[in-house]
Design an enzyme around this catalytic site. Sequence first.
Site, mmCIF file in Angstrom:
data_model
loop_
_atom_site.group_PDB
_atom_site.id
_atom_site.type_symbol
_atom_site.label_atom_id
_atom_site.label_comp_id
_atom_site.label_asym_id
_atom_site.label_seq_id
_atom_site.Cartn_x
_atom_site.Cartn_y
_atom_site.Cartn_z
ATOM 1 N N GLY A 75 30.033 39.181 34.314
ATOM 2 C CA GLY A 75 28.835 39.683 34.122
ATOM 3 C C GLY A 75 28.292 40.217 32.696
ATOM 4 N N GLU A 133 30.211 46.780 29.908
ATOM 5 C CA GLU A 133 30.182 46.355 31.134
ATOM 6 C C GLU A 133 28.567 46.188 31.848
ATOM 7 O OE1 GLU A 133 31.188 45.065 33.669
ATOM 8 O OE2 GLU A 133 32.518 46.112 35.073
ATOM 9 N N ASP A 134 28.395 45.382 32.709
ATOM 10 C CA ASP A 134 27.008 45.224 33.226
ATOM 11 C C ASP A 134 26.629 46.336 34.079
ATOM 12 O OD1 ASP A 134 28.942 44.489 35.205
ATOM 13 O OD2 ASP A 134 28.047 42.367 35.455
ATOM 14 N N ASP A 160 29.103 50.878 39.911
ATOM 15 C CA ASP A 160 28.662 50.882 41.198
ATOM 16 C C ASP A 160 29.398 52.243 41.777
ATOM 17 O OD1 ASP A 160 27.476 50.147 43.646
ATOM 18 O OD2 ASP A 160 29.184 49.263 44.259
ATOM 19 N N LYS A 197 24.614 52.740 39.386
ATOM 20 C CA LYS A 197 24.128 53.362 40.511
ATOM 21 C C LYS A 197 24.616 54.673 40.857
ATOM 22 C CE LYS A 197 24.112 48.669 42.375
ATOM 23 N NZ LYS A 197 24.550 47.791 43.463
ATOM 24 N N PHE A 214 21.212 45.821 45.816
ATOM 25 C CA PHE A 214 21.958 44.871 44.949
ATOM 26 C C PHE A 214 21.135 43.904 44.168
ATOM 27 C CE2 PHE A 214 24.583 40.946 44.429
ATOM 28 C CZ PHE A 214 25.825 41.502 44.206
ATOM 29 N N VAL A 215 21.653 44.300 42.763
ATOM 30 C CA VAL A 215 20.596 43.431 41.717
ATOM 31 C C VAL A 215 21.515 42.224 40.981
ATOM 32 C CG1 VAL A 215 19.261 45.474 41.128
ATOM 33 C CG2 VAL A 215 21.517 45.185 40.081
ATOM 34 N N ASP A 234 25.489 38.523 38.958
ATOM 35 C CA ASP A 234 25.399 37.213 40.025
ATOM 36 C C ASP A 234 25.306 37.605 41.387
ATOM 37 O OD1 ASP A 234 27.946 37.938 40.065
ATOM 38 O OD2 ASP A 234 28.422 35.888 41.089
ATOM 39 N N ARG A 261 22.846 34.378 37.171
ATOM 40 C CA ARG A 261 22.855 35.238 36.005
ATOM 41 C C ARG A 261 21.861 34.859 35.017
ATOM 42 N NH1 ARG A 261 28.390 36.813 36.547
ATOM 43 N NH2 ARG A 261 29.630 35.402 37.530
HETATM 44 P P1 5GP Z 1 32.455 49.447 40.794
HETATM 45 O O1 5GP Z 1 34.001 49.277 40.579
HETATM 46 O O2 5GP Z 1 31.940 50.106 39.877
HETATM 47 O O3 5GP Z 1 32.134 49.437 42.366
HETATM 48 O O4 5GP Z 1 31.893 47.871 40.695
HETATM 49 C C1 5GP Z 1 31.655 47.244 39.513
HETATM 50 C C2 5GP Z 1 31.303 45.762 39.729
HETATM 51 O O5 5GP Z 1 31.005 45.402 40.950
HETATM 52 C C3 5GP Z 1 30.537 45.153 38.772
HETATM 53 O O6 5GP Z 1 31.157 44.800 37.605
HETATM 54 C C4 5GP Z 1 29.882 43.886 39.401
HETATM 55 O O7 5GP Z 1 30.701 42.938 39.312
HETATM 56 C C5 5GP Z 1 29.956 44.600 40.512
HETATM 57 N N1 5GP Z 1 28.679 44.903 41.164
HETATM 58 C C6 5GP Z 1 28.312 46.367 41.500
HETATM 59 N N2 5GP Z 1 27.002 46.342 41.874
HETATM 60 C C7 5GP Z 1 26.283 45.444 41.600
HETATM 61 C C8 5GP Z 1 25.021 44.859 41.843
HETATM 62 O O8 5GP Z 1 24.132 45.261 42.335
HETATM 63 N N3 5GP Z 1 24.620 43.491 41.752
HETATM 64 C C9 5GP Z 1 25.843 42.469 41.298
HETATM 65 N N4 5GP Z 1 25.384 41.413 40.942
HETATM 66 N N5 5GP Z 1 27.162 42.988 40.858
HETATM 67 C C10 5GP Z 1 27.565 44.243 41.414
#
Ligand code: 5GP
Length: 181
Positions: free
Chosen positions: A42, A97-98, A101, A129, A150-151, A157, A163
């Site tokens: 991402g 990082e993109d 979450d 978030k 969810f974006v 993606d 993407r």
């Molecule tokens: P975390 O470990 O912080 O819960 O998750 C991070 C990863 O979850 C991000 O790098 C991404 O790949 C995915 N992710 C979390 N929220 C979103 C979202 O709203 N959209 C997308 N496309 N991926 C997300």
Amino acid sequence: MPEIGPVLVPAGEIQRKVRELGERITRDYAGQNLLLVGILRGAFVVLSDLIRQIEIPCEVDFMEVSSYGAGTTSSGVVRILKDLEEDISGRHVLIVEDIIDTGLTLSYLRRSLLARKPASLEICALLSKPARRRVELDVKYLGFEIPDEFVVGYGLDYAGCYRNLPDICILKPEVFGGAAS
Ligand code: 5GP
């Protein structure tokens, strides 16, 4: 694209924010040699825009990780699919990082990279978030805080698609069968 809902962050706003982050990074790392670590897949879009806004010598490396777990949630169990090529000991490392979450992925990665003894290790994330955070995470460079949706777009993606959208958009919940959480 009928699956795509409203634009949450338009392209122009993303570009302005990325420029601002690049200027801050340029100031903060002046006189140092920086290694940017993009988290695939991402982050490849934000990384490619960000690096062109940084006006000090810097290098790039990538890691690819996958969180076990189905659908749109992270399980916290992180598998390294592709490791760094570079030895980061003694280097100034900035993870790019993109989106954050729960924070579980970056929390794991941070611990794993700290064990390799970098001179410094910071995090830059385009999106966060806060409502979903499950672990505390110090994010030095943050683009936007967004609601629990969810974006997709700008590198993000769903099932490998979207993407290429220039804006960050909300994916219609019916596409993945419910709420983001
Ligand atoms: P975390 O470990 O912080 O819960 O998750 C991070 C990863 O979850 C991000 O790098 C991404 O790949 C995915 N992710 C979390 N929220 C979103 C979202 O709203 N959209 C997308 N496309 N991926 C997300």
